[in-house]
Write a protein that holds these residues in place. Structure first.
Motif, PDB file in Angstrom:
ATOM      1  N   GLU A 158       0.937  -1.346  -0.232  1.00 38.10           N
ATOM      2  CA  GLU A 158       0.234   0.145  -0.080  1.00 38.10           C
ATOM      3  C   GLU A 158       0.879   1.277  -0.092  1.00 38.10           C
ATOM      4  OE1 GLU A 158      -3.861  -2.014   2.206  1.00 38.10           O
ATOM      5  OE2 GLU A 158      -2.463  -0.601   3.303  1.00 38.10           O
ATOM      6  N   ALA A 160       3.662   1.635  -1.278  1.00 36.84           N
ATOM      7  CA  ALA A 160       3.996   1.888  -2.541  1.00 36.84           C
ATOM      8  C   ALA A 160       3.013   2.492  -3.694  1.00 36.84           C
ATOM      9  CB  ALA A 160       4.662   0.702  -3.183  1.00 36.84           C
ATOM     10  N   VAL A 161       1.988   1.872  -3.451  1.00 36.32           N
ATOM     11  CA  VAL A 161       0.682   2.475  -4.471  1.00 36.32           C
ATOM     12  C   VAL A 161       0.421   3.747  -3.842  1.00 36.32           C
ATOM     13  CG1 VAL A 161      -1.749   2.174  -4.550  1.00 36.32           C
ATOM     14  CG2 VAL A 161      -0.317   0.052  -4.462  1.00 36.32           C
ATOM     15  N   ALA A 165       2.835   3.955  -7.423  1.00 34.79           N
ATOM     16  CA  ALA A 165       3.231   2.833  -8.397  1.00 34.79           C
ATOM     17  C   ALA A 165       1.903   1.983  -8.688  1.00 34.79           C
ATOM     18  CB  ALA A 165       4.134   1.964  -7.337  1.00 34.79           C
ATOM     19  N   SER A 166       1.977   1.518 -10.010  1.00 35.34           N
ATOM     20  CA  SER A 166       0.850   0.678 -10.372  1.00 35.34           C
ATOM     21  C   SER A 166       1.099  -0.680  -9.609  1.00 35.34           C
ATOM     22  CB  SER A 166       0.983   0.559 -11.907  1.00 35.34           C
ATOM     23  OG  SER A 166       2.365  -0.168 -12.191  1.00 35.34           O
ATOM     24  N   ARG A 167      -0.218  -1.251  -9.764  1.00 37.10           N
ATOM     25  CA  ARG A 167       0.052  -2.843  -9.085  1.00 37.10           C
ATOM     26  C   ARG A 167       0.888  -3.623  -9.676  1.00 37.10           C
ATOM     27  NH1 ARG A 167      -2.265  -3.703  -4.301  1.00 37.10           N
ATOM     28  NH2 ARG A 167      -3.912  -1.863  -3.980  1.00 37.10           N
ATOM     29  N   ARG A 169       3.951  -2.637 -10.923  1.00 37.88           N
ATOM     30  CA  ARG A 169       5.080  -2.250 -10.571  1.00 37.88           C
ATOM     31  C   ARG A 169       5.282  -2.635  -9.217  1.00 37.88           C
ATOM     32  NH1 ARG A 169       9.162   1.835 -11.934  1.00 37.88           N
ATOM     33  NH2 ARG A 169       8.077   2.276 -13.542  1.00 37.88           N
ATOM     34  N   VAL A 170       4.307  -2.466  -8.238  1.00 34.39           N
ATOM     35  CA  VAL A 170       4.672  -2.895  -6.889  1.00 34.39           C
ATOM     36  C   VAL A 170       4.778  -4.532  -6.678  1.00 34.39           C
ATOM     37  CG1 VAL A 170       3.241  -3.191  -4.846  1.00 34.39           C
ATOM     38  CG2 VAL A 170       2.898  -1.188  -5.864  1.00 34.39           C
ATOM     39  N   THR A 173       8.659  -4.530  -7.951  1.00 33.90           N
ATOM     40  CA  THR A 173       9.701  -3.971  -7.196  1.00 33.90           C
ATOM     41  C   THR A 173       9.603  -4.096  -5.594  1.00 33.90           C
ATOM     42  OG1 THR A 173       8.405  -1.988  -6.968  1.00 33.90           O
ATOM     43  CG2 THR A 173       9.810  -1.968  -8.853  1.00 33.90           C
ATOM     44  N   ILE A 174       8.587  -4.438  -5.121  1.00 34.92           N
ATOM     45  CA  ILE A 174       8.201  -4.613  -3.685  1.00 34.92           C
ATOM     46  C   ILE A 174       7.889  -6.274  -3.191  1.00 34.92           C
ATOM     47  CG2 ILE A 174       7.060  -3.901  -1.466  1.00 34.92           C
ATOM     48  CD1 ILE A 174       8.357  -1.524  -2.836  1.00 34.92           C
TER      49      ILE A 174
ATOM     50  N   GLN B  74      -3.179   5.653  -6.646  1.00 35.22           N
ATOM     51  CA  GLN B  74      -2.077   6.346  -7.235  1.00 35.22           C
ATOM     52  C   GLN B  74      -2.071   7.762  -7.743  1.00 35.22           C
ATOM     53  OE1 GLN B  74      -3.487   3.409  -8.048  1.00 35.22           O
ATOM     54  NE2 GLN B  74      -1.823   1.864  -8.269  1.00 35.22           N
ATOM     55  N   TRP B  88      10.531  -0.422   3.351  1.00 36.02           N
ATOM     56  CA  TRP B  88      10.800  -1.726   2.413  1.00 36.02           C
ATOM     57  C   TRP B  88      12.162  -1.890   2.998  1.00 36.02           C
ATOM     58  CZ3 TRP B  88       9.273   2.603  -1.032  1.00 36.02           C
ATOM     59  CH2 TRP B  88       7.594   2.678  -1.117  1.00 36.02           C
ATOM     60  N   LEU B 103       9.337   7.303  -9.574  1.00 32.59           N
ATOM     61  CA  LEU B 103       8.305   7.159 -10.598  1.00 32.59           C
ATOM     62  C   LEU B 103       7.841   8.583 -11.226  1.00 32.59           C
ATOM     63  CD1 LEU B 103       5.844   5.065  -8.073  1.00 32.59           C
ATOM     64  CD2 LEU B 103       7.272   4.007  -9.971  1.00 32.59           C
TER      65      LEU B 103
END
Lengths: 261, 358
Positions: A158, A160-161, A165-167, A169-170, A173-174, B74, B88, B103
C-alpha cells in the motif's frame, strides 16, 4: 545429561544405521551370508555405475526436476499471490483441489492419470513424467507460496501504491523481491520432490524414461544391491545439500500453514 | 486557490456492518485534523477511504475543486504514514525515500537534492543512507524515514495512521512536537488517526471524535473538552466521572441529596427523569464543608482511599453508593466524611438514554 547423550546416540543410530549399510554395500565386492561385514571391499561398482547409463538417468532426473520446478513456479507464483492477497470467491475450494491428489493413495490416482495419458501419447515420454510430477509439485508450491505472500505485510504494498506505483510495478519492485527467499524455498521443495518422485515416474516413464529412483528400483529388483546403494547415495546428496540451503533461507512461518510435514 | 478538503455524506459498509455513516467533514488547507475514537469506530476506515485504498459506497471526497472520490490511490497525491512504518526492508533508506520520485521520472540530481533536503527536515542523520537499510534504525528513526518518504512528494494530504503508537513514551512525546511543527512549516493539510486523546488534543487544530462509524463531534480541542455535546464525548475525553442523577419537580437528586444546577449545565431539554452528570477528576475538589457559593455545587460523600499517581493523588470517594474519583496535588484529606465541590461550569448533564458506555 547421560540420558540426553544416549538419546542423541539413539537418534543418530536410527537415522544413520540404515544408511551405513548403504555405504557398506556400495563398496562391497563380495558379501555373502553369514558374514557380518563384506569379505572384499573395492570401488568396482562405483566405477561401473559412474561409467554406465546411470549417469544418463542422473542427468535426466535433474533435467526433469529443473523443468518441473520452473513450470510450477511460473504457474503458482501468480496464483499464490492472488490467493494470499485478494478475496477470491472459492479460495478454500481451490486450495482443497490442490490437496486432493495428495489425499488419495497415489497409486490409483497415478494409474488413472496413466489411462488418460495413453490417450494423448504421453506415456513413456519426458513431458508425461513432467506432468505427473507437477501433480505433487503444484501442491507443495501453492501451499508454501501462499504462506510466503501472506507473511509480507500488505501495508508495504500500500505504501508503494500510495506514492504512485501501479499494481504491477508494486509486485515487481516490492512484493517479489521480498518473497524471493520464500520462493527459493518453495523451488527447493519442488525440486527435491521431483528428483525423488518414484511411483509416478515408474508408471508413466518406464520403460523409456528412466529417472534415478526408477533406476535404483530396477537395480535393486535385479539383486544388484551395490548399484542400488550407490544410486541411493547419489540421490541423497542433492537432497542433503538443498535441505541445508533450505534451512538457512526458509522462515518458519512459511511452513506454518503448510500441511505436509 | 481553494485547497480545502471536503468530505460529504460519506458511507461505507463492510458486508452488513456499517463502517462509516454520513460523514461530513471539511479539512481547511494547511490544517491538522486528529481523528479520535475507540477501536472499531471507523477512524481507520475513513483514512483508508481518503487514501483510496477503500472504495466508498456513497458520498464525495473533494481535494480543492477536484473530485477524487473514484480516483485510484496512485492518482490522489496523498501520502500515508503507517503504524508499522511500512518501510521496504530490501531497499536502502535513500531508495525508500526516492521510490516515489523515481516514478515521477525526475532526473537523478534533482531526486538526490530532494531526498537530502527532506532528510534534513526530519532531522535524520544522512551518513550512509544510501547503504543502510531501514531495519538498522530504531523505531523512532524508522518513523522519521517513513515521514520523509511521505513528505518528499509534497502531497496534497498527509495521512497518518497511529504513527506513534509503536514507540516508547519519550520518543512519542518528542515526535509529536516535531511532526506538528514540520506540518506547520510545510503547510501541509494533515489527518492524524489516533486512539490516544492526549495526542489528538495536543497536536490538532481540529479534533474529530468518532463512534460507531459516525462523527460525534468536531471542533477545536478546547471546544470538545469544555463543550461536549454528547454523553459519549464528555465521558471519552479526560478522566471523567459519571453520576446518575434524577430530576424531579425542578430539583436534581443524587440519591437523597439535592443539588442546584443552572439550565446551561443541561445539554438537552430539561424535564423530569433520569440524567447523567459528568465531571472530570481534575475539576472536582475535596473539602471538609460545602462550598457555599453559586459557582460550585457540593455533595456529601465518604473518602475511601487515596492513591499516589506520581503527579498527585487520586481520591476514591463514594457518594450515595456511586463512585467518584477526584484528582488533587496533595494528600491532606483523612479518610471519612468529605464534601466534593464541583464547579457548575464544568458539570455536564445528559439525559440517560442507553446509560454509561461501560
Amino acid at each position: 545429561m547421560v540420558l540426553k547423550t544416549l538419546g542423541y546416540a539413539l537418534a543418530l543410530f536410527v537415522i544413520f544405521g540404515p544408511l551405513s549399510s548403504l555405504v557398506l554395500w556400495s563398496f562391497a565386492e563380495k558379501w555373502y551370508w553369514p558374514h557380518l561385514f563384506p569379505q572384499q571391499y573395492g570401488t568396482f561398482y562405483w566405477k561401473k555405475v559412474l561409467g554406465g547409463n546411470m549417469v544418463d538417468s542422473l542427468i535426466l532426473s535433474f533435467e526433469i526436476a529443473v523443468v518441473v520446478t520452473l513450470v510450477s513456479l511460473v504457474l503458482t507464483v501468480p496464483l499464490a499471490y492472488l490467493l494470499a492477497r485478494y478475496r477470491v470467491p472459492v479460495k478454500s475450494l481451490i486450495l482443497t483441489v490442490f490437496l486432493l491428489p495428495q489425499a488419495f493413495p497415489q497409486l490409483p490416482v497415478f494409474t488413472n492419470t496413466m489411462v488418460l495419458m495413453y490417450k494423448y501419447d504421453l506415456v513413456g515420454t519426458v513431458p508425461g513424467v513432467v506432468l505427473i510430477h507437477l501433480v505433487g509439485a503444484l501442491v507443495f508450491s501453492v501451499w508454501t507460496l501462499v504462506s510466503v505472500f501472506r507473511s509480507i505485510p500488505a501495508s508495504l504494498e500500500e505504501a508503494a501504491v500510495n506514492v504512485g506505483a501501479s499494481r504491477i510495478r508494486v509486485f515487481w519492485t516490492i512484493t517479489l523481491p521480498l518473497a524471493i527467499p520464500g520462493i527459493a524455498a518453495a523451488a527447493l521443495l519442488v525440486f527435491l520432490y521431483s528428483l525423488d518422485e518414484f511411483t509416478g515416474s515408474l508408471l508413466i516413464g518406464s520403460p523409456f524414461v528412466i529417472t534415478m529412483p526408477v533406476y535404483m528400483y530396477n537395480s535393486a529388483m535385479g539383486y544388484e544391491m551395490q548399484v542400488a546403494s550407490i544410486t541411493a547415495l547419489l540421490l541423497m546428496l542433492p537432497g542433503i545439500l538443498l535441505l541445508v540451503l533450505l534451512e538457512r533461507y526458509l522462515k518458519s512461518e512459511y511452513l506454518s500453514s503448510f500441511g505436509r510435514g | 486557490m481553494n485547497m480545502d478538503i471536503r468530505i460529504e455524506h460519506l458511507y461505507k459498509k463492510y458486508r452488513d456492518k456499517t463502517a462509516l455513516s454520513d460523514i461530513n467533514l471539511t479539512l481547511p488547507a494547511g490544517s491538522f485534523t486528529a481523528i479520535l475514537g475507540p477501536s472499531g469506530c471507523g477512524k481507520t476506515t475513513l483514512m483508508r477511504c481518503l487514501a483510496g485504498f477503500l472504495q466508498v459506497d456513497a458520498g464525495t471526497i473533494r481535494f480543492g475543486d477536484r473530485d477524487v472520490t473514484h480516483l485510484p490511490p496512485q492518482n490522489r497525491q496523498t501520502a500515508m504514514v503507517f503504524q508499522n512504518y511500512a518501510l521496504w526492508p530490501h531497499m536502502s533508506v535513500y531508495d525508500n525515500i526516492a521510490y516515489g520520485l523515481k516514478l515521477k521520472k525526475l532526473d537523478k540530481k534533482e531526486i538526490e537534492k530532494k531526498v537530502y533536503a527532506i532528510l534534513e527536515k526530519v532531522e535524520l542523520d544522512t551518513t550512509d543512507v544510501k547503504k543502510r537499510r531501514p531495519t538498522e534504525y530504531s523505531g523512532g528513526q524508522q518513523q522519521r524515514i517513513a515521514l520523509a518518504r511521505a513528505l518528499v512528494l509534497e502531497p496534497k494530504l498527509l495521512l497518518m495512521d497511529e504513527p506513534l503508537s509503536n514507540l516508547d513514551a519519550k520518543v512519542r512525546q518528542r515526535l509529536r512536537v516535531e511532526i506538528r511543527s514540520l506540518q506547520k512549516e510545510l503547510g501541509i493539510t494533515a489527518i492524524y488517526v489516533t486512539h490516544d486523546q492526549d495526542e489528538a488534543l495536543s497536536m490538532a487544530d481540529q479534533v474529530v471524535l468518532m463512534k460507531d462509524g459516525r462523527i460525534e463531534q468536531v471542533g477545536e480541542p478546547e471546544q470538545l473538552y469544555y463543550g461536549p455535546q454528547s454523553y459519549f464525548v464528555s465521558h471519552f475525553l479526560g478522566n471523567s466521572n459519571t453520576l446518575k442523577v434524577e430530576s424531579k419537580n425542578g430539583k436534581i437528586f443524587v440519591g437523597s441529596q439535592t443539588i442546584d444546577l443552572p439550565p446551561e449545565a443541561f445539554r438537552a431539554r430539561r424535564g423530569d427523569g433520569r440524567y447523567l452528570l459528568v465531571v472530570r477528576s481534575e475539576d472536582a475538589v475535596l473539602a471538609t464543608e460545602p462550598a457555599g457559593t453559586p459557582e460550585f455545587v457540593s455533595l456529601r460523600g465518604v473518602l475511601r482511599e487515596s492513591l499516589f499517581v506520581g503527579s498527585g493523588y487520586r481520591h476514591w470517594v463514594q457518594i450515595e453508593g456511586q463512585n467518584l474519583f477526584v484528582h488533587s496535588d496533595d494528600r491532606r484529606m483523612d479518610k471519612g466524611d468529605v464534601y466534593v465541590r464541583m464547579p457548575v461550569s464544568r458539570c455536564f448533564v445528559f439525559p440517560e438514554n442507553g446509560g454509561p458506555e461501560e
